[in-house]
Design a protein around this motif. Structure first.
Motif, PDB file in Angstrom:
ATOM      1  N   GLY A   1      30.591  99.726  34.307  1.00  0.00           N
ATOM      2  CA  GLY A   1      30.503  98.888  33.123  1.00  0.00           C
ATOM      3  C   GLY A   1      29.187  99.072  32.394  1.00  0.00           C
ATOM      4  N   SER A   2      28.960  98.183  31.473  1.00  0.00           N
ATOM      5  CA  SER A   2      27.785  98.257  30.612  1.00  0.00           C
ATOM      6  C   SER A   2      26.510  97.895  31.375  1.00  0.00           C
ATOM      7  N   PRO A   3      25.519  98.797  31.374  1.00  0.00           N
ATOM      8  CA  PRO A   3      24.261  98.482  32.050  1.00  0.00           C
ATOM      9  C   PRO A   3      23.536  97.301  31.399  1.00  0.00           C
ATOM     10  N   GLU A   4      23.669  97.162  30.078  1.00  0.00           N
ATOM     11  CA  GLU A   4      23.019  96.050  29.390  1.00  0.00           C
ATOM     12  C   GLU A   4      23.650  94.714  29.801  1.00  0.00           C
ATOM     13  N   LEU A   5      24.973  94.697  29.929  1.00  0.00           N
ATOM     14  CA  LEU A   5      25.651  93.476  30.348  1.00  0.00           C
ATOM     15  C   LEU A   5      25.282  93.118  31.784  1.00  0.00           C
ATOM     16  N   ARG A   6      25.230  94.111  32.662  1.00  0.00           N
ATOM     17  CA  ARG A   6      24.839  93.857  34.058  1.00  0.00           C
ATOM     18  C   ARG A   6      23.429  93.295  34.126  1.00  0.00           C
ATOM     19  N   LYS A   7      22.520  93.872  33.352  1.00  0.00           N
ATOM     20  CA  LYS A   7      21.137  93.412  33.352  1.00  0.00           C
ATOM     21  C   LYS A   7      21.057  91.971  32.850  1.00  0.00           C
ATOM     22  N   THR A   8      21.785  91.662  31.782  1.00  0.00           N
ATOM     23  CA  THR A   8      21.803  90.311  31.234  1.00  0.00           C
ATOM     24  C   THR A   8      22.362  89.328  32.253  1.00  0.00           C
ATOM     25  N   LEU A   9      23.457  89.698  32.918  1.00  0.00           N
ATOM     26  CA  LEU A   9      24.041  88.815  33.928  1.00  0.00           C
ATOM     27  C   LEU A   9      23.075  88.577  35.081  1.00  0.00           C
ATOM     28  N   PHE A  10      22.376  89.615  35.516  1.00  0.00           N
ATOM     29  CA  PHE A  10      21.416  89.449  36.602  1.00  0.00           C
ATOM     30  C   PHE A  10      20.252  88.565  36.170  1.00  0.00           C
TER      31      PHE A  10
ATOM     32  N   VAL B   1      28.190  77.542  39.928  1.00  0.00           N
ATOM     33  CA  VAL B   1      27.791  78.933  40.182  1.00  0.00           C
ATOM     34  C   VAL B   1      26.603  78.970  41.139  1.00  0.00           C
ATOM     35  N   PHE B   2      25.635  78.065  40.933  1.00  0.00           N
ATOM     36  CA  PHE B   2      24.492  78.017  41.844  1.00  0.00           C
ATOM     37  C   PHE B   2      24.946  77.664  43.257  1.00  0.00           C
ATOM     38  N   CYS B   3      25.826  76.668  43.379  1.00  0.00           N
ATOM     39  CA  CYS B   3      26.319  76.269  44.709  1.00  0.00           C
ATOM     40  C   CYS B   3      27.016  77.434  45.397  1.00  0.00           C
ATOM     41  N   PHE B   4      27.812  78.184  44.634  1.00  0.00           N
ATOM     42  CA  PHE B   4      28.514  79.351  45.182  1.00  0.00           C
ATOM     43  C   PHE B   4      27.522  80.412  45.657  1.00  0.00           C
ATOM     44  N   MET B   5      26.531  80.736  44.798  1.00  0.00           N
ATOM     45  CA  MET B   5      25.545  81.756  45.173  1.00  0.00           C
ATOM     46  C   MET B   5      24.701  81.295  46.353  1.00  0.00           C
ATOM     47  N   ASN B   6      24.342  80.032  46.374  1.00  0.00           N
ATOM     48  CA  ASN B   6      23.533  79.507  47.467  1.00  0.00           C
ATOM     49  C   ASN B   6      24.308  79.569  48.787  1.00  0.00           C
ATOM     50  N   ARG B   7      25.607  79.270  48.723  1.00  0.00           N
ATOM     51  CA  ARG B   7      26.437  79.358  49.928  1.00  0.00           C
ATOM     52  C   ARG B   7      26.507  80.802  50.435  1.00  0.00           C
ATOM     53  N   LYS B   8      26.659  81.759  49.515  1.00  0.00           N
ATOM     54  CA  LYS B   8      26.695  83.171  49.906  1.00  0.00           C
ATOM     55  C   LYS B   8      25.351  83.604  50.482  1.00  0.00           C
ATOM     56  N   ARG B   9      24.269  83.104  49.900  1.00  0.00           N
ATOM     57  CA  ARG B   9      22.926  83.440  50.394  1.00  0.00           C
ATOM     58  C   ARG B   9      22.727  82.862  51.794  1.00  0.00           C
ATOM     59  N   ASP B  10      23.215  81.638  52.018  1.00  0.00           N
ATOM     60  CA  ASP B  10      23.115  81.012  53.339  1.00  0.00           C
ATOM     61  C   ASP B  10      23.951  81.735  54.384  1.00  0.00           C
TER      62      ASP B  10
ATOM     63  N   ALA C   1      27.570  86.390  39.395  1.00  0.00           N
ATOM     64  CA  ALA C   1      27.836  86.850  38.030  1.00  0.00           C
ATOM     65  C   ALA C   1      29.340  86.854  37.759  1.00  0.00           C
ATOM     66  N   ASN C   2      30.123  87.309  38.724  1.00  0.00           N
ATOM     67  CA  ASN C   2      31.576  87.317  38.558  1.00  0.00           C
ATOM     68  C   ASN C   2      32.121  85.903  38.428  1.00  0.00           C
ATOM     69  N   LYS C   3      31.619  84.991  39.232  1.00  0.00           N
ATOM     70  CA  LYS C   3      32.054  83.586  39.166  1.00  0.00           C
ATOM     71  C   LYS C   3      31.680  82.993  37.812  1.00  0.00           C
ATOM     72  N   PHE C   4      30.458  83.265  37.350  1.00  0.00           N
ATOM     73  CA  PHE C   4      30.010  82.795  36.053  1.00  0.00           C
ATOM     74  C   PHE C   4      30.933  83.289  34.944  1.00  0.00           C
ATOM     75  N   LEU C   5      31.286  84.582  34.983  1.00  0.00           N
ATOM     76  CA  LEU C   5      32.160  85.148  33.949  1.00  0.00           C
ATOM     77  C   LEU C   5      33.553  84.537  33.987  1.00  0.00           C
ATOM     78  N   ARG C   6      34.095  84.302  35.179  1.00  0.00           N
ATOM     79  CA  ARG C   6      35.419  83.676  35.276  1.00  0.00           C
ATOM     80  C   ARG C   6      35.405  82.279  34.674  1.00  0.00           C
ATOM     81  N   ILE C   7      34.363  81.508  34.962  1.00  0.00           N
ATOM     82  CA  ILE C   7      34.244  80.159  34.400  1.00  0.00           C
ATOM     83  C   ILE C   7      34.066  80.231  32.883  1.00  0.00           C
ATOM     84  N   TYR C   8      33.212  81.131  32.426  1.00  0.00           N
ATOM     85  CA  TYR C   8      32.944  81.286  30.995  1.00  0.00           C
ATOM     86  C   TYR C   8      34.207  81.662  30.232  1.00  0.00           C
TER      87      TYR C   8
END
Length: 71
Positions: A2-11, A27-36, A49-56
């Motif tokens: 995919g687009s490197p600019e979009l990936r950078k923006t999402l990160f 999204v934070f709760c999801f990422m925090n759970r994965k980090r844990d 980022a994928n979760k954020f895009l699905r919600i958006y």
């Protein structure tokens, strides 16, 4: 892939989300759970980022549907 600019923006968005740590954000709760769970950095950031895009996209689709029903 995919687009490197979009990936950078999402990160960047995910990085700000991790730093601000809003406890009620799904999204934070999801990422925090994965980090844990011990997932590597790029895995939980990409998953967030994928979760954020699905919600958006869901919210945009809902909004567009509400515009079509008012006509």
């Amino acid at each position: 892939h995919g687009s490197p600019e979009l990936r950078k923006t999402l990160f960047l968005v995910m990085d700000v989300l991790i730093k601000k740590a809003p406890p009620d954000d799904p999204v934070f709760c999801f990422m925090n759970r994965k980090r844990d769970e011990g997932k590597p950095y790029f895995v939980y950031m990409t998953a967030g980022a994928n979760k954020f895009l699905r919600i958006y996209y869901g919210k945009v689709k809902e909004y567009l549907a509400s515009l079509n029903t008012t006509e």
